[in-house]
Design an enzyme around this catalytic site. Structure first.
Site: not given
Ligand code: NAD
Length: 487
Positions: A180, A254, A288, A387
């Protein structure tokens, strides 16, 4: 530029009509123009995708029981198909999320094929089972079986590289996948589907259903899923972990970070500017693991703050597709609002703004924020604890190494970090004291051969390296009695 359109979803090894009529509109982060339209998946599409992945996994002659070398061959073809679309992949990502094209050309165009090839090689080289002599007579067979149907959920910031951190090891292990992507970055995922089709991935091995968080939550709790692999925010990660806990479903998380870049008193930042930029501000601050808390020794505080202020002030801000751009726009209006609210908090809490802090004047469109540096930051300030996910750095003074360690570790997160020093041995000794899953000396670089991941609120589990493959395997032991052991 023409609008990119897709009418069908990649499910069951073919383009298939979506069940509903909802669509996702994609907008350029630089120009705010409409650049794409794709179907938005719904629960029925997830059901179909999971059924296809389940059928491919349960097929007694299917992908999971293929010889690893056979799977590796398909993965190598997939890598080649991605490479032939590399330039277009980089362009789509860059236009969607604002990643400077020079970065997209290195990360998004290259990393997916590198990961596929790395895991294809590992599949060929690493034994999937082992005969182990026992202590009680007899021996046992220890088998690394594929864990099953994987739900892979990814964010928008580095969409393709992050996708393949999951897809490549899952394929190598023999799993099947429902991916997804994030609604902000879907056009690259459709290009990836084209590559998968051209590479001849067997039907159902990879399925892609774009949509938002509700769809993600539906996928996470789907009864046909065996493992969840999630990259995204800590808040979403907690919700997913709760669901997986209830279902006793294995999960790799992650999540977010607030890593420290610790400048030791012997560091030469001026001659390491490119690496320092890469470790703190790459991709407009939307990675991240970036070290966005910069710890500087009091003995050199003014000079280091000036150097970082000079770096941020000199960066070329521009549209993401312009090859001279070092800092592009943020991925969405929502993301820009979030970053601006943190800048306001920094000012309100008494941090000293030394550069940036607003929107660059030259752009009428696009979600730009100037690279911003705050000095005199206390580690308890919100901007040092939460963050921000944008080009905002906080420079925090420290007295001695012990205090630097204490400040670096005083964080809910533990994902990345870096140590800057003229003495690599000193840097390594210091890095050992930092509570973090990964840390670099005079650079920060994710290498596919070694584990990457976080501790504390930054997540659970590891990606990359053989450890990343293990996340998609489960162990089965077959005890053999003495007679069977000698056969
Ligand atoms: P997000 O958590 O809002 O969304 C990430 C993904 O998860 C999207 O596809 C979203 O549609 C889905 N999603 C959101 N809530 C969900 C739920 N309750 N159940 C299932 N799916 C869900 O994050 P974002 O704003 O898209 O990305 C930024 C965040 O991602 C930052 O906090 C960043 O640090 C983190 N990130 C972490 C890593 C890592 O490897 N640790 C890498 C990249 C980004």
């Amino acid at each position: 530029m023409s609008v990119i359109e897709y009418a069908d979803l990649y499910i069951g090894g073919e383009w298939s009509k979506p069940t509903g009529s909802d669509v996702l509109h994609v907008v350029s982060a630089s120009t705010e123009q409409h650049i794409g339209i794709v179907p938005e998946g719904n629960d029925d599409d997830v059901d179909r995708a999971v059924r296809a992945a389940r059928a491919a996994f349960d097929d007694p002659t299917g992908w999971p029981v293929w010889a690893p070398a056979q799977r590796a061959e398909v993965m190598e073809r997939f890598a080649a198909e991605l490479e032939s679309r590399a330039e277009e992949t980089a362009r789509r990502v860059s236009d969607q999320n604002g990643m400077p094209i020079v970065v997209a050309n290195q990360l998004e165009a290259v990393f997916p094929a590198v990961l596929l090839r790395y895991y294809a090689r590992l599949a060929k080289d690493m034994p999937f089972e082992e005969r182990r002599p026992g202590m009680l007579g007899g021996s046992s067979l220890v088998i690394r079986e594929p864990i099953g149907v994987v739900a892979a959920i990814v964010p928008w910031n580095v969409p393709q590289a992050i996708t393949f951190l999951k897809v490549a090891p899952a394929l190598a292990a023999g799993c099947t996948i429902v991916l997804k992507p994030s609604p902000e970055t879907v056009l690259d995922a459709f290009l990836m589907a084209e590559a998968a089709l051209a590479a001849g991935l067997p039907a159902g091995v990879l399925n892609i259903v774009p949509g938002g968080r509700e769809l993600g939550a539906y996928l996470v709790s789907h009864p046909g899923v065996d493992k969840v692999s999630f990259t995204g925010s800590t808040a979403a990660g907690r919700a997913i972990a709760e669901t997986c806990g209830r279902l006793l479903r294995p999960v790799t998380l992650e999540l977010g970070g607030k890593s420290a870049a610790i400048v030791l008193d012997d560091a030469d930042l001026i001659n390491n500017m490119e690496s320092f930029f890469g470790a703190t501000l790459l991709n407009n601050g939307q990675i991240c693991w970036l070290g966005t808390r910069i710890l500087a020794p009091q003995s050199r505080y003014g000079e280091i703050l000036d150097t970082i202020t000079g770096l941020a002030g000199a960066l070329q801000i521009g549209e993401a597709l312009d090859p001279s751009t070092q800092i592009g726009p943020l991925a969405s209006a929502r993301q820009r609002d979030r970053v601006e609210s943190y800048i306001a908090k920094g000012n309100a809490e008494g941090a000293r703004l030394t550069v940036g802090g607003g929107r660059p004047k030259q752009f009428e469109k696009g979600w730009f924020v100037q690279p911003t540096v705050f000095g005199d930051v206390d580690n308890n300030f919100t901007i040092a604890q939460e963050e921000i996910f944008g080009p905002v750095l906080s420079v925090i003074p420290y007295r001695d190494e012990d205090e630097a360690v204490a400040i670096a570790n005083d964080s809910d997160y533990g994902l990345g970090g870096s140590v800057w020093t003229a003495d690599p041995d000193r840097g390594t000794a210091f890095a050992r004291r930092i509570q973090s899953g990964t840390i670099g000396i005079n650079a920060y670089m994710n290498d596919p051969t070694v584990p990457f991941g976080g501790i504390k609120a930054s997540g659970m589990g590891r990606e990359m390296g053989p450890e990343g493959l293990a996340g998609y395997q489960q162990l089965k032991t077959i005890y053999l009695d003495a007679k069977a052991s000698t056969s």
